[in-house]
Design an enzyme around this catalytic site. Sequence first.
Site, PDB file in Angstrom:
ATOM      1  N   SER A  88       0.833  -1.212   0.000  1.00 10.55           N
ATOM      2  CA  SER A  88       0.000   0.000   0.000  1.00 10.55           C
ATOM      3  C   SER A  88       0.863   1.256   0.000  1.00 10.55           C
ATOM      4  O   SER A  88       0.690   2.153  -0.836  1.00 10.55           O
ATOM      5  CB  SER A  88      -0.944  -0.002   1.203  1.00 10.55           C
ATOM      6  OG  SER A  88      -0.202   0.050   2.406  1.00 10.55           O
ATOM      7  N   ASP A  89       1.811   1.311   0.935  1.00 13.71           N
ATOM      8  CA  ASP A  89       2.562   2.566   1.042  1.00 13.71           C
ATOM      9  C   ASP A  89       3.604   2.718  -0.069  1.00 13.71           C
ATOM     10  O   ASP A  89       3.911   3.839  -0.464  1.00 13.71           O
ATOM     11  CB  ASP A  89       3.190   2.778   2.429  1.00 13.71           C
ATOM     12  CG  ASP A  89       4.007   1.615   2.927  1.00 13.71           C
ATOM     13  OD1 ASP A  89       4.016   0.570   2.266  1.00 13.71           O
ATOM     14  OD2 ASP A  89       4.622   1.755   4.000  1.00 13.71           O
ATOM     15  N   CYS A  90       4.120   1.605  -0.585  1.00 14.37           N
ATOM     16  CA  CYS A  90       5.084   1.739  -1.683  1.00 14.37           C
ATOM     17  C   CYS A  90       4.370   2.293  -2.913  1.00 14.37           C
ATOM     18  O   CYS A  90       4.918   3.132  -3.637  1.00 14.37           O
ATOM     19  CB  CYS A  90       5.723   0.392  -1.994  1.00 14.37           C
ATOM     20  SG  CYS A  90       6.579  -0.289  -0.570  1.00 14.37           S
TER      21      CYS A  90
ATOM     22  N   GLU B 171       3.653   6.047  -2.085  1.00 14.20           N
ATOM     23  CA  GLU B 171       4.844   6.906  -2.115  1.00 14.20           C
ATOM     24  C   GLU B 171       5.374   7.030  -3.550  1.00 14.20           C
ATOM     25  O   GLU B 171       5.846   8.086  -3.954  1.00 14.20           O
ATOM     26  CB  GLU B 171       5.951   6.375  -1.189  1.00 14.20           C
ATOM     27  CG  GLU B 171       5.572   6.243   0.293  1.00 14.20           C
ATOM     28  CD  GLU B 171       5.327   7.560   1.028  1.00 14.20           C
ATOM     29  OE1 GLU B 171       5.434   8.627   0.403  1.00 14.20           O
ATOM     30  OE2 GLU B 171       5.003   7.506   2.234  1.00 14.20           O
TER      31      GLU B 171
END
Length: 714
Positions: free
Chosen positions: A444-446, A449
């Site tokens: 999710s965060d990769c 970002e």
Amino acid sequence: MSSELPKTDYTRWRLKTDRGRQTWEYLRSKEQAASWPQTLYDKYHLGMDLKLPALPEPKTYRDAAHNGLDFFKKLQLPDGQWACEYGGPMFLIPGFVIALYVTNSEIPEDWRTEFIRYLTARQHPEDGGWGLHIEGESTVFGTCLNYISLRILGMDPDHPVAQRARNCLHRLGGALGIPHWGKVWLSLLGCYCWEGMNPVPAELWLLPNWVPFHPWRWWIHTRAVYLPMSYMYSLKYSHPENDLTRSLREEIYTQDYSTINWSRHRNTVAPPDIYHPHSPILDVANEVLAVWGKWFCPEALQQWARNHVYDLIKREDENTEYCCLAPVNSPLQLVARFLKEGEDSVAVREHRETLRDYLWVKDEGMLVNGTDGVQCWDTSFAIQTVVECGFAEDPRYKEMLIKALEFLEDQQIREDCPEMDKCYRQKRKGAWAFSKKKQGYTVSDCTAEGMKAVLMLQNTPGMPKLVSDRRIFDSVDVLLTMQNASGGFASYEPIRGGQWMEHLNAAEVFGSIMVEYDYPECTTAVVTGLALFRKYYPSYRRAEIDRTITSAVKYIKSAQRPDGSWYGSWGVCFCYAAMFATESLELVGETWENSRVVKKACEFLVAKQKEDGGWGESYMSSAKKEYIHHENSQVVGTAWACIALMNARYPDRSVIERGIKLIKDRQLPDGSWAQEAIEGVFNKSCMISYPNYKLYFTVKALGIFSRRYENTKA
Ligand code: LAN
């Protein structure tokens, strides 16, 4: 001790990169070495002297940020990303070495030499053992597996390094107390007996999907590791006995191998190894499954389960082009493919080649990285750092930024996995992985970002537009599939099973690994990513995006602990989480002035500031889940805390400036910073290095500070 060990010629190592794939090559001849000169980044990562001239002394914090970036720029690889070591865990080399050994694969001489050097360099000087990770106290898991690795790699049992390790292992009670995953590796090698192992039944994969504990609901890493393990457990395969394994059987136990009553040791685990003790439910389940497996499970059912599991194993290889999810399941997959298809099969050859993606060489020798790299993650943050410092239009960084953007463009995942439901995979078209596209797992965060970095650059004057609108919509589409009912976001998938499943956690050495959880870090990345997207594309899926952001911020608030802190799961620890949580709150206009939540967060952080103006947390914060000071301030922790306070618009500038000054004072003349304590963590108990954090979070803190408080003289 290490000085007596053979060492390869460090002037012959080269980091080769190819669209995110990074491998270390050892050049055989002087001629080869001469035609492929060693670069600055090779030398930096190998710990060699760079002989860089000192940069002009920074007069302002802005100058210091520039110096930092000038250094970091030099480490960019030709494919646009920043490679780095990703070590820390001390249970990865053994998986590689044992898997290569039992599959009759060659271990090249240069790897042997450098693995031995690394393990020796990381042996605890006081007791001769190894822990779960480089900073952890000695355990049976670490000591036994690394001892065995040294022996397979050719170290004599009478070598002082081996002797000290063996003594340590015996003091800890010997190999019988090795945790579950260790028992698997030892059994494969033929140095433990499968009967002494708690069951890993392949039949679980045949359960209907609605069953609340079906493996498809487990956290992705846990199920990826148990998948090939269950295949081997079902075959009860052990490497044929030979002189080495016969000798090892004598070396690692405190009693005669032939007298061991294996079935009585299924639950024998040495106390220093235990982070998560068995629950009574797990113990009962293990007893039932052991009886079921031994007496009742029909052969036909076992065969059916094996075939089904093998199909999933193949899909994992195909979906990741043999990279696999991580360096624990990857060598296990190699062994599984070897058992079914033989040592010269295409699959086995592909695995042998792809294992190289995990290897890293540094001054201490060769290690296995925690993933096949940190490429997309570090590249995204590097871009964001430059933008947030206000340097994106500075011609000094133009080429670097274009290359970084080209890298992210190339690395965005373009297709979902074929028959993704059959292998329980999350949507990935439009996502970014943590490492590289080939590995192919949405995080999710990769994804968030990566998307943020692309949006920031593509909206900077003078930058090319490489990722089309449609492809950016694809990333948003992925993110919108990932929110949990709580409003929060987990790591690779939305939560698929109940927390009660931690009662079935059989790994002993890790906590909170059975299912996904909400993480303030991941949630913030998604919230801020979607908010930036909404700014540039105000009409695409607007209502859903608005709803997602609102409920995600609500989750962030609810995750705050009574003392004002947030627990960080992927960095050490409360400072890391504070940086993210305050970013989410800033986004919705909540700052020190108008928000109790933010005020409390600031009070928490300010109370932890050290005498010298910095912040420094011990990795024990992560394991103990309470703030534990490191004896020294850390530049990375200080950067996180300062960024958090700046997100919060904390009114007392002098508090922040003391931290910023510490960062600047610790900068080296070439613009870099020295490595300090370990920065990252997973599964509560295992630490992992993020060496690039000291090179860009520092710059980001300096840059934001200088932008906010202009004309500040350093
Ligand atoms: C990582 C590294 C990155 C990390 C972040 C993106 C920082 C995080 O925000 C989400 C989770 C994620 C992707 C993550 C999950 C677990 C990983 C893959 C690791 C910590 C790196 C190594 C670790 C993996 C589990 C190591 C192999 C060990 C096993 C126990 C299977």
